[in-house]
Design an enzyme around this catalytic site. Sequence first.
Site, short mmCIF file in Angstrom:
data_model
loop_
_atom_site.label_atom_id
_atom_site.label_comp_id
_atom_site.label_asym_id
_atom_site.label_seq_id
_atom_site.Cartn_x
_atom_site.Cartn_y
_atom_site.Cartn_z
N ASP A 1 0.69 -1.11 -0.11
CA ASP A 1 0.03 0.19 -0.16
C ASP A 1 1.44 0.80 0.22
OD1 ASP A 1 -3.03 0.94 1.06
OD2 ASP A 1 -1.05 2.24 1.67
N TYR B 1 2.91 10.07 -0.22
CA TYR B 1 3.71 9.28 0.82
C TYR B 1 4.80 10.16 -0.01
CZ TYR B 1 0.42 6.42 2.63
OH TYR B 1 -1.03 5.87 3.64
N HIS C 1 -7.65 9.56 -1.70
CA HIS C 1 -6.97 9.39 -0.40
C HIS C 1 -7.45 10.30 0.85
CE1 HIS C 1 -2.63 9.09 1.20
NE2 HIS C 1 -3.73 9.13 1.61
N LYS D 1 -2.99 6.60 -4.11
CA LYS D 1 -3.92 7.07 -3.42
C LYS D 1 -3.94 7.91 -4.54
CE LYS D 1 -4.07 4.67 0.18
NZ LYS D 1 -2.47 4.42 1.04
#
Length: 312
Positions: free
Chosen positions: A52, A57, A113, A82
């Site tokens: 994931d 990120y 997200h 996301k």
Amino acid sequence: MSVQLTKDNNTVQLNSGSVIPQIGLGTWRSTGEKDGYNAVLAALKAGYRHIDTAAIYLNEDQVGKAIRDSGIPREEIFVTTKLWGTQHQEPEKALNESLERLGLDYVDLYLMHWPVCLGQNSIKDGNFLCIPQLPNGKRDVIIDSWNFIKTWELMQLLPKDKARNIGVSNFSINNLKDLMASPNFKVVPAVNQIELHPRLPQTELIQWCKEKNIQIEAYSPLGSMDAPILSEPLILDIAKKLNVTPAQVVISWHVQRGYIVLPKSIHANRIESNLQTFVLPEEDFNKISSLSKEKGELRVCNIDWSPFVCFV
Ligand code: A2P
């Protein structure tokens, strides 16, 4: 007393028919120079087949490279990324950019997200993967000209060969109700990924999503940074009694509740042991389930998106 630990290879079915491994590697904050790369490679070596990540990120390049370098056939790995808030108005462009960074042809799951649209106008350097700020220092949250319903309308149109499933994250029951009652709503989200751990058990939201055939995914399942859940005396006592690690106690509790769980670590030994689960004795399972009643709820990822209210 000891219990039987086994490598967890349980799977769960999504409403589309896709099959997803119940334990996936979380990669939020795995962003050092090679943290994302090493963690994903270690996870795939240990037997994980579910990774994931997210555009925000800032590790999609590392995650994708590790997936490609692992030598494991792409179709054997379930990959999620996301859509970030600054790109709610252009999800297809955002998806293509994620695929480019990942170096992959498709993702298995593409999530909105947050139900929060962020303004591009306050971005001056062209980098959309940020939290834009207004001149007054507040986050540039859009609530008049756009909303998550319009974002979902566009996500429903994403090419299936690039995003095999679509879903949401950080959605409350009320926001899901609004989404599913909207005039152009067609695709039931495959999952709702939410913060979920023994201090935030989310029982009502889990039950509601179950009735709608939306799978739950638990992020920050150990309480996120510094893993506060792992130092709860109850968890430590159970781990000691059963001769397992505190993380194995908590991850096994999640698995036993029947949803998808995404523990994050950058350490190969932890990544490997986090995939070893066991069946908790009923008494211990129930005590963990009651922890939030005794100690109160704890939400670690509580971003101020005002004027938008997420968790109502
Ligand atoms: P690290 O990455 O240094 O291993 P969450 O999954 O809730 O986001 O929590 C992740 C936090 O828990 C991280 O700080 C991670 O640190 C830590 N962690 C993950 N697995 C373990 C483990 N088996 N034992 C102790 N801490 C762990």
